[in-house]
Design a protein around this motif. Structure first.
Motif, short mmCIF file in Angstrom:
data_model
loop_
_atom_site.label_atom_id
_atom_site.label_comp_id
_atom_site.label_asym_id
_atom_site.label_seq_id
_atom_site.Cartn_x
_atom_site.Cartn_y
_atom_site.Cartn_z
N ARG A 121 41.01 43.26 45.75
CA ARG A 121 42.12 43.80 44.96
C ARG A 121 42.42 45.26 45.33
O ARG A 121 41.52 46.04 45.56
CB ARG A 121 41.78 43.74 43.46
CG ARG A 121 41.84 42.34 42.91
CD ARG A 121 41.41 42.27 41.47
NE ARG A 121 39.98 42.40 41.31
CZ ARG A 121 39.35 42.36 40.14
NH1 ARG A 121 40.05 42.24 39.04
NH2 ARG A 121 38.05 42.47 40.09
N TYR B 85 31.24 34.22 43.87
CA TYR B 85 31.27 35.11 45.03
C TYR B 85 30.86 34.36 46.30
O TYR B 85 31.47 34.54 47.36
CB TYR B 85 30.39 36.34 44.78
CG TYR B 85 30.86 37.11 43.58
CD1 TYR B 85 31.98 37.93 43.65
CD2 TYR B 85 30.21 36.99 42.34
CE1 TYR B 85 32.45 38.62 42.54
CE2 TYR B 85 30.66 37.67 41.23
CZ TYR B 85 31.78 38.48 41.32
OH TYR B 85 32.25 39.15 40.22
N TYR C 215 29.94 31.79 35.40
CA TYR C 215 30.89 32.74 35.98
C TYR C 215 30.56 34.16 35.51
O TYR C 215 30.54 35.12 36.28
CB TYR C 215 32.30 32.30 35.55
CG TYR C 215 33.42 33.28 35.75
CD1 TYR C 215 34.06 33.41 36.97
CD2 TYR C 215 33.89 34.05 34.68
CE1 TYR C 215 35.12 34.28 37.14
CE2 TYR C 215 34.94 34.93 34.84
CZ TYR C 215 35.56 35.04 36.07
OH TYR C 215 36.60 35.91 36.22
N LYS D 131 29.20 37.51 37.47
CA LYS D 131 29.84 38.83 37.39
C LYS D 131 28.80 39.90 37.09
O LYS D 131 28.83 40.99 37.65
CB LYS D 131 30.92 38.85 36.29
CG LYS D 131 32.13 38.02 36.64
CD LYS D 131 33.47 38.52 36.14
CE LYS D 131 33.71 38.70 34.72
NZ LYS D 131 35.15 38.85 34.39
N ASN E 95 33.79 32.47 47.69
CA ASN E 95 34.71 33.31 48.48
C ASN E 95 34.17 33.51 49.88
O ASN E 95 34.87 33.37 50.88
CB ASN E 95 34.86 34.70 47.83
CG ASN E 95 35.89 34.72 46.72
OD1 ASN E 95 36.12 33.71 46.08
ND2 ASN E 95 36.48 35.87 46.48
N ASN F 94 33.95 46.21 34.19
CA ASN F 94 33.75 46.31 35.63
C ASN F 94 33.75 47.78 36.09
O ASN F 94 34.82 48.38 36.24
CB ASN F 94 34.86 45.51 36.34
CG ASN F 94 34.71 45.51 37.83
OD1 ASN F 94 33.79 46.13 38.38
ND2 ASN F 94 35.61 44.83 38.51
N HIS G 83 28.99 43.88 36.91
CA HIS G 83 29.72 44.05 35.64
C HIS G 83 28.74 44.39 34.53
O HIS G 83 27.63 43.84 34.47
CB HIS G 83 30.48 42.77 35.28
CG HIS G 83 31.70 42.55 36.11
ND1 HIS G 83 32.97 42.43 35.59
CD2 HIS G 83 31.84 42.44 37.45
CE1 HIS G 83 33.84 42.25 36.57
NE2 HIS G 83 33.18 42.25 37.71
N THR H 92 37.49 47.34 30.08
CA THR H 92 36.91 46.64 31.22
C THR H 92 35.39 46.61 31.10
O THR H 92 34.79 47.45 30.42
CB THR H 92 37.30 47.31 32.55
OG1 THR H 92 36.84 46.50 33.63
CG2 THR H 92 36.70 48.70 32.72
N ASP I 203 37.15 34.14 31.87
CA ASP I 203 37.43 34.77 30.57
C ASP I 203 38.77 35.48 30.56
O ASP I 203 39.08 36.26 29.65
CB ASP I 203 36.29 35.74 30.20
CG ASP I 203 36.05 36.81 31.27
OD1 ASP I 203 36.60 36.68 32.39
OD2 ASP I 203 35.30 37.77 31.01
N ASN J 280 46.11 39.10 37.64
CA ASN J 280 46.68 37.83 37.20
C ASN J 280 45.79 36.65 37.53
O ASN J 280 45.03 36.65 38.50
CB ASN J 280 48.11 37.63 37.72
CG ASN J 280 48.18 37.04 39.09
OD1 ASN J 280 47.66 37.62 40.02
ND2 ASN J 280 48.82 35.91 39.21
N THR K 191 38.01 27.63 46.26
CA THR K 191 36.71 28.13 45.78
C THR K 191 36.26 27.34 44.54
O THR K 191 35.07 27.16 44.33
CB THR K 191 36.72 29.64 45.44
OG1 THR K 191 37.56 29.88 44.33
CG2 THR K 191 37.12 30.49 46.63
N ILE L 26 42.43 36.99 46.56
CA ILE L 26 42.45 35.99 47.65
C ILE L 26 43.62 35.02 47.50
O ILE L 26 43.90 34.24 48.42
CB ILE L 26 41.12 35.19 47.77
CG1 ILE L 26 40.85 34.34 46.52
CG2 ILE L 26 39.96 36.13 48.09
CD1 ILE L 26 39.66 33.39 46.68
N GLN M 236 40.76 37.60 27.47
CA GLN M 236 40.77 39.06 27.70
C GLN M 236 42.19 39.62 27.63
O GLN M 236 42.41 40.70 27.11
CB GLN M 236 40.17 39.40 29.07
CG GLN M 236 38.65 39.44 29.08
CD GLN M 236 38.13 39.98 30.41
OE1 GLN M 236 38.62 39.58 31.47
NE2 GLN M 236 37.17 40.85 30.36
N HIS N 11 47.11 40.03 42.30
CA HIS N 11 45.65 40.04 42.28
C HIS N 11 45.00 38.68 42.09
O HIS N 11 43.79 38.61 41.87
CB HIS N 11 45.17 40.95 41.13
CG HIS N 11 45.14 42.40 41.47
ND1 HIS N 11 44.65 43.35 40.61
CD2 HIS N 11 45.54 43.06 42.56
CE1 HIS N 11 44.74 44.54 41.16
NE2 HIS N 11 45.29 44.40 42.35
#
Ligand code: GTP
Length: 268
Positions: free
Chosen positions: A197, A184, A252, A256, A187, A221, A261, A219, A133, A120, A173, A165, A137, A160
């Motif tokens: 997650r 990253y 971003y 990833k 974080n 990932n 990714h 995905t 994104d 989420n 962040t 976080i 998605q 999530h």
């Protein structure tokens, strides 16, 4: 098991098969059996029809709400105390942190369906922010499942937010990112993991709806696939899911990619 619902209604839902309990393998277990301590059990409410507007059509998907028994029983204990004190109006405070995951069944899934495990993202999914994104998605996943002959399942992971976080830290962040850090790094500056997650419940729900059969996971990932494989879901084919790329989220998406990714130059 959901008793802050009127007990008679609860019984009716159980009798109708609309309130069930799953074990860690996604198998149905007797809703009346007391849980063994430490045992993972998920309560599932549904199907609930939701009419959804897709880009060029309308579809009705079936929604299931899923929550861990352990979470519910904590709320349950506090709810009965509140009720005893006549504080029913405070229920919203009580239930707001409850992580209720969802499954949307799109179409009539058959062999090798599409599956999307979506984390989420309030800013992307709800507000339509293009800093990430996530929103496109989510929409594209439902549209792809609707257009696919094998249908699909969207597993929406409520706990999530911000890759685990939470929303408050994610907001911080964003401010760090605007001062120059990537997703990253920001974080880490807060002393938080890159990605915290937990895919346990997603795996249980997939085992329940898809079983041990093959499915195609939407995905980019590879770690998400490894995480699900870790829970015994072996027959997963990756389906690329690139959409919603904009000037606002290029940085971003590049972050990833450097994190692992599978995104090609032409994707981003
Ligand atoms: N910490 C943090 N989380 C973010 C940020 N932007 C989006 N997210 C969260 O990232 C999660 C989605 O993870 P992503 O890394 O975008 O994608 P993924 O789910 O790992 O991979 P795909 O399956 O390819 O979408 C959601 O929970 C978002 O709330 C950010 O800038 N910082």
């Amino acid at each position: 098991m959901f008793t802050y619902l009127n007990p008679e209604i609860r019984q009716r839902l159980i009798a109708e098969g609309k309130l069930v309990r799953l074990d860690a393998d996604g198998q149905l277990i007797d809703v009346h059996t007391p849980e063994a301590p430490g045992e993972l059990a998920i309560n599932l409410l549904g199907p609930i029809p939701l009419p959804i507007a897709l880009p060029s059509t309308q579809a009705t998907v079936q929604w299931y709400a899923a929550v861990r028994s352990t979470e519910l029983s904590q709320v349950e204990t506090l709810a009965s105390e509140l009720r005893a004190r006549g504080g029913q109006q405070l229920f919203s405070h009580l239930v707001s942190p409850l992580a209720v995951n969802s499954v949307l069944v799109v179409g009539n899934p058959t062999e090798n369906p599409l599956v999307r495990v979506h984390s989420n993202c309030l800013t992307g999914d709800v507000f339509g922010s293009q800093r990430c994104d996530c929103g496109p998605q989510l929409d594209a996943a439902i549209a792809r499942m609707h257009a696919d002959a094998a249908g699909g399942y969207l597993v929406y992971m409520a706990g999530h937010e911000g890759r685990g976080i939470g929303l408050w830290a994610k907001a911080a962040t964003y401010l760090l990112q605007d001062a120059g850090e990537d997703t990253y790094e920001a974080n880490r500056s807060l002393g938080l993991p890159d990605d915290s997650r937990d895919f346990t419940d997603a795996a249980v729900l997939i085992k329940h709806f898809v079983g041990a059969e093959a499915f195609r996971l939407l995905t980019n990932n590879p770690k998400k696939i490894e995480d699900l494989q870790h829970f015994g879901l072996r027959d997963i084919t990756q389906e690329k899911h690139v959409t919603g790329v904009s000037q606002w989220n290029k940085r971003y998406l590049h972050a990833k990619r450097s994190w692992g990714h599978k995104l090609d130059d032409e994707d981003i």
